[in-house]
Design an enzyme around this catalytic site. Structure first.
Site, PDB file in Angstrom:
ATOM      1  CE  LYS A   1       9.838  -3.172   1.735  1.00 57.06           C
ATOM      2  NZ  LYS A   1       8.612  -3.224   2.526  1.00 57.06           N
TER       3      LYS A   1
ATOM      4  CB  CYS B   1      -6.782  -7.764   1.810  1.00 57.29           C
ATOM      5  SG  CYS B   1      -5.305  -6.866   1.332  1.00 57.29           S
TER       6      CYS B   1
ATOM      7  N   GLY C   1     -14.130 -20.690  -7.475  1.00 62.77           N
ATOM      8  CA  GLY C   1     -12.764 -21.205  -7.504  1.00 62.77           C
ATOM      9  C   GLY C   1     -12.431 -21.999  -6.267  1.00 62.77           C
TER      10      GLY C   1
ATOM     11  CB  VAL D   1      -0.930  -0.006   1.243  1.00 66.40           C
ATOM     12  CG1 VAL D   1      -1.723   1.281   1.329  1.00 66.40           C
ATOM     13  CG2 VAL D   1      -1.857  -1.197   1.194  1.00 66.40           C
TER      14      VAL D   1
ATOM     15  CG  LEU E   1     -20.788 -12.641  -8.897  1.00 61.73           C
ATOM     16  CD1 LEU E   1     -22.022 -12.354  -9.746  1.00 61.73           C
ATOM     17  CD2 LEU E   1     -21.217 -13.299  -7.578  1.00 61.73           C
TER      18      LEU E   1
ATOM     19  CG  ASN F   1     -11.153  -5.642   1.666  1.00 60.38           C
ATOM     20  OD1 ASN F   1     -11.368  -5.245   0.528  1.00 60.38           O
ATOM     21  ND2 ASN F   1      -9.958  -5.598   2.213  1.00 60.38           N
TER      22      ASN F   1
ATOM     23  CG  PHE G   1     -11.243   0.990  -1.967  1.00 64.32           C
ATOM     24  CD1 PHE G   1     -11.892   0.281  -0.976  1.00 64.32           C
ATOM     25  CD2 PHE G   1     -11.285   2.376  -1.928  1.00 64.32           C
ATOM     26  CE1 PHE G   1     -12.586   0.935   0.044  1.00 64.32           C
ATOM     27  CE2 PHE G   1     -11.976   3.045  -0.921  1.00 64.32           C
ATOM     28  CZ  PHE G   1     -12.623   2.318   0.066  1.00 64.32           C
TER      29      PHE G   1
ATOM     30  NE  ARG H   1      -8.704  -4.788  -8.612  1.00 63.70           N
ATOM     31  CZ  ARG H   1      -9.063  -4.799  -9.895  1.00 63.70           C
ATOM     32  NH1 ARG H   1      -9.690  -5.832 -10.393  1.00 63.70           N
ATOM     33  NH2 ARG H   1      -8.794  -3.771 -10.681  1.00 63.70           N
TER      34      ARG H   1
ATOM     35  CB  THR I   1      -7.037  -2.378   6.316  1.00 66.95           C
ATOM     36  OG1 THR I   1      -6.818  -2.193   4.925  1.00 66.95           O
ATOM     37  CG2 THR I   1      -8.450  -2.859   6.556  1.00 66.95           C
TER      38      THR I   1
END
Ligand code: UGA
Length: 472
Positions: free
Chosen positions: A39, A283, A276, A15, A273, A231, A155, A157, A124
């Protein structure tokens, strides 16, 4: 373009790093802070520790306005007008979010505030976290008029995080004062007024100058709830379609047709939808548990979320049973596996259903030969290579002489395999697809026994005799 602002982003995980790079991309001066020196060094050299489309390119491209990487939070705080907290909020034993990193960062920020700042939660977090941050900062002696707390959930992904940031469905800003709300609106202005999309080298996506993303101004508490509820709702949609898939399987219907039929209703929508092997990642599992915990603490019965979690676990078990039904026994079998990440397009294996299934196969005595385009290095840390767990460098090497091939992550390249080549590479032409990447009829025409999720199982003539007799 709008006026550039000075922004600090604390945390350079998925994020934080994406937000930092994208804030610079829309013209702001950005300092990204991380307490991990190695890092910071890596990022200064332009190397990106995560697999994320456009990220490295943007980091290298913005040479006139580069993101500055540092471990000095005090200095970054003094120089920034807005400080975004994007540190981890891992799941604790109770299911609640562990907020100790947020707490530590808030205290450190407080010790360096010398002029008005907006401190923005981007991690979050459960509702009321903004109140806790306020308390921590006040306890450290910072006067009320020197800071505001805001909530600006993301939001994004994984895998498409940069595009999701720059082409958001909506930008949510929770703020209690006009001053804080105005500053955040200014930060996002290059997106919300459409000017970013006029740039010749703007990252392409659904938004445009004429169709910029909307910004929703809410209370901080509402913004915090929006994140958890979004989520949890998406996870619920996935569990819902997975149960529907199981019904489809029982009666020989095709869940893809059903999902299309349901999703064409504008009130439901077609996304999320896809049936799987269950949802995973850093998350959904964590946030569903955390939101359930929040509800519990508030005395609200949200047992619906317990069901969402239980269905998700069951979905993995069912898939494993499907593999068993095709292979009968596991000991001594060589099983090719495509995909180890929790979904395609990422190297992230946190809570990956694919890894859970691989671990079960190895435990049952199979030899797993796995290929993943990006997640091999991370997977090796969890399941080290051995004579039972082999990592290979192509889908066909995974299929070589295998008793069956499993598709566990939805990488695009797994949907584009050369089926003829695959057929002669496998020892037995059996494909068990946990992501429904192929058309069952096409697969049978190519000579495969093809099992997928929520669709009729099609056995090649050679296997058909056994399939017609339902073996336990
Ligand atoms: C999710 C949300 O989609 C983001 O909006 C959110 O910002 C992010 O969590 C977060 O809180 O940081 P992400 O975890 O990257 O993003 O992945 P998704 O694309 O949402 O997929 C989550 C899981 O659900 C994956 O295992 C995926 O394979 C599975 N999934 C997704 C399905 O099984 N079916 C679907 O139809 C969609």
């Amino acid at each position: 373009m709008s006026q550039p602002l000075s922004i600090a982003v604390v945390g350079s995980g998925y994020v934080g790093l994406v937000a930092a790079v994208c804030f610079a991309e829309i013209g702001h001066h950005v300092i990204c802070v991380d307490n991990d020196e190695s890092k910071v060094k890596m990022l200064r050299e332009g190397r990106v520790p995560i697999h994320e489309e456009y990220l490295e390119e943007l980091l290298k491209r913005n040479t006139t306005n580069p993101v500055e990487f540092t471990s000095d939070l005090a200095n970054a705080t003094r120089r920034a007008q807005a400080i975004f907290i994007a540190v981890g909020t891992p799941q604790s034993k109770t299911g609640s979010a562990d907020l100790s990193y947020v707490d530590a960062v808030a205290s450190e920020i407080a010790r360096s505030i010398d002029s008005y700042k907006v401190i923005v939660e981007k991690s979050t977090v459960p509702v009321y976290t903004n109140e806790w941050i306020r308390r921590v900062i006040e306890r450290n002696g910072v006067p009320k008029e020197l800071f505001d707390i805001a909530s600006n959930p993301e939001f994004l992904r994984e895998g498409t995080a940069v595009v999701d940031f720059l082409h958001a469905d909506r930008i949510v800003v929770g703020a209690e004062t006009e001053r804080a709300g105005t500053l955040l609106k200014k930060i996002y202005e290059p997106l919300t007024n459409g000017s970013y999309y006029k740039k010749a080298d703007a990252v392409p996506g659904i938004c445009s100058e004429k169709n910029p993303p909307p910004i929703l101004l809410t209370s901080t508490k509402a913004a915090e709830i929006i994140k958890h509820a979004s989520n949890a709702f998406l996870a619920m949609k996935i569990s819902f379609i997975n149960v529907v898939a199981n019904i489809c399987e029982a009666v020989g219907a095709d869940v893809e047709e059903v999902a299309k039929g349901i999703g064409s209703d504008g009130r439901i929508g077609p996304k999320f939808l896809r049936a799987g092997i269950g949802y995973g990642g850093s998350c959904f599992p964590k946030d569903v548990a955390a939101f359930r915990y929040v509800a519990e603490q508030l005395g609200v019965d949200f047992s619906l979320l317990k069901e969402v979690e239980a269905i998700n676990e069951e979905q993995k078990r069912r898939f494993f049973q499907k593999v068993r039904s095709a292979l009968w026994t596991f000991r001594g079998k060589r099983i090719g596996v495509l995909g180890l990440s929790f979904k395609g397009g990422t190297d992230d294996i946190r809570d990956s259903p694919a890894l859970d299934i691989v671990q079960l196969l190895v435990k049952e005595g199979s030899t797993v030969v796995a290929f993943d385009p990006a997640a091999e290095a991370r997977s090796k840390e969890v399941i080290p290579p051995s004579d039972k767990m082999l990592y290979v460098d192509s889908p066909y090497a995974a299929a070589q002489d295998a008793d069956a091939l499993l598709i566990l992550s939805d990488w695009q390249e797994f949907a584009d395999l050369d089926l003829k080549k695959l057929h002669y590479t496998l020892r037995y032409p059996i494909i068990i697809d946990g992501r429904n990447l192929y058309d069952p009829v096409d697969m049978i025409e190519h000579g495969f026994t093809y099992l997928s999720v929520g669709r009729p199982s099609l056995f090649h003539a050679r296997d058909a005799a056994s399939s017609s007799r339902q073996l336990p």
